[in-house]
Design a protein around this motif. Structure first.
Motif, PDB file in Angstrom:
ATOM      1  N   UNK A 157       0.838  -1.204   0.000  1.00  0.00           N
ATOM      2  CA  UNK A 157       0.000   0.000   0.000  1.00  0.00           C
ATOM      3  C   UNK A 157       0.871   1.252   0.000  1.00  0.00           C
ATOM      4  N   UNK A 158       0.423   2.234  -0.754  1.00  0.00           N
ATOM      5  CA  UNK A 158       1.057   3.551  -0.786  1.00  0.00           C
ATOM      6  C   UNK A 158       0.115   4.526  -0.098  1.00  0.00           C
ATOM      7  N   UNK A 159       0.627   5.285   0.840  1.00  0.00           N
ATOM      8  CA  UNK A 159      -0.129   6.344   1.494  1.00  0.00           C
ATOM      9  C   UNK A 159       0.548   7.650   1.114  1.00  0.00           C
ATOM     10  N   UNK A 160      -0.226   8.593   0.559  1.00  0.00           N
ATOM     11  CA  UNK A 160       0.368   9.838   0.071  1.00  0.00           C
ATOM     12  C   UNK A 160      -0.582  11.007   0.278  1.00  0.00           C
ATOM     13  N   UNK A 166      -5.812  18.665   0.419  1.00  0.00           N
ATOM     14  CA  UNK A 166      -5.476  18.524   1.830  1.00  0.00           C
ATOM     15  C   UNK A 166      -5.751  17.146   2.416  1.00  0.00           C
ATOM     16  N   UNK A 167      -6.092  16.158   1.593  1.00  0.00           N
ATOM     17  CA  UNK A 167      -6.405  14.830   2.102  1.00  0.00           C
ATOM     18  C   UNK A 167      -5.214  13.885   1.998  1.00  0.00           C
ATOM     19  N   UNK A 168      -5.262  12.826   2.796  1.00  0.00           N
ATOM     20  CA  UNK A 168      -4.291  11.743   2.758  1.00  0.00           C
ATOM     21  C   UNK A 168      -4.983  10.555   2.095  1.00  0.00           C
ATOM     22  N   UNK A 169      -4.332   9.946   1.097  1.00  0.00           N
ATOM     23  CA  UNK A 169      -4.919   8.843   0.344  1.00  0.00           C
ATOM     24  C   UNK A 169      -4.111   7.570   0.534  1.00  0.00           C
ATOM     25  N   UNK A 170      -4.785   6.426   0.444  1.00  0.00           N
ATOM     26  CA  UNK A 170      -4.150   5.130   0.491  1.00  0.00           C
ATOM     27  C   UNK A 170      -4.468   4.384  -0.798  1.00  0.00           C
ATOM     28  N   UNK A 171      -3.429   3.885  -1.469  1.00  0.00           N
ATOM     29  CA  UNK A 171      -3.583   3.160  -2.718  1.00  0.00           C
ATOM     30  C   UNK A 171      -3.079   1.733  -2.523  1.00  0.00           C
TER      31      UNK A 171
END
Length: 180
Positions: A157-160, A166-171
């Motif tokens: 998983x990538x968290x960026x 302004x949000x934090x996303x998880x891929x």
């Protein structure tokens, strides 16, 4: 190096083993403050693209560029700039478009890219801005994204972060099967 090329030295003799080629003139001369080394490549990015330089030969095996939809969207010859850090994991290279000192309003169209680390093919991309001038970060010795990759990779998983919203996303891949 100051002239936009990378050099490799033989540690026993001190002789230059190879010198990389320039990626582009004039915007390929100035690179970011960081780089990634993995999978037999030195990944370098500059104001015109992302480049994979072969560890053994110093040849640029591939380059990836992100063209702008409008010619004068950026000053970099019709391409989005790359100025920041990247992450490599699981055979992929994750890198944002960015700029050292972006103009205001911030450039539209910057993206987070997931590239195949050995071929440079674009696996996926999503609109995400990484670099917005911030006085607090500047006073702490840096600008978000200029010297670090604002994210982490673990367990596939990538968290960026996305400074456009302004949000934090998880891929990540997610579940591949459903059971009842």
């Amino acid at each position: 190096m100051q002239n936009g090329q990378w050099y490799a030295w033989d540690l026993r003799t001190g002789n230059i083993v190879w010198k990389s080629e320039l990626s582009g003139w004039p915007w390929g001369v100035f690179g970011p403050y960081s780089f990634v080394s993995a999978y037999g490549y030195l990944y370098s990015y500059d104001f015109v693209g992302v480049h994979a330089i072969n560890w053994e030969t110093g040849k640029m095996d591939w380059s990836f560029r992100s063209p702008t939809p409008v010619q004068f969207e950026t000053p970099y010859q019709g391409y989005y700039s790359w100025h920041g850090a990247a992450k490599a994991a699981d055979g992929k290279l994750y890198v944002y478009n960015g700029e050292h000192t972006p103009s205001q309003p911030v450039t539209r169209g910057w993206r987070l890219y997931c590239l195949n680390a050995t071929t440079g093919d674009n696996i996926w991309d999503i609109p995400m801005g990484q670099l917005i001038w911030n006085t607090i970060w500047f006073n702490l010795g840096g600008i978000p994204g200029s010297r670090i990759f604002q994210g982490a990779i673990a367990d596939g998983y990538l968290v960026a972060t996305n400074e456009y919203d302004g949000y934090l996303y998880s891929f990540g891949k997610g579940k591949s099967a459903t059971t009842v």
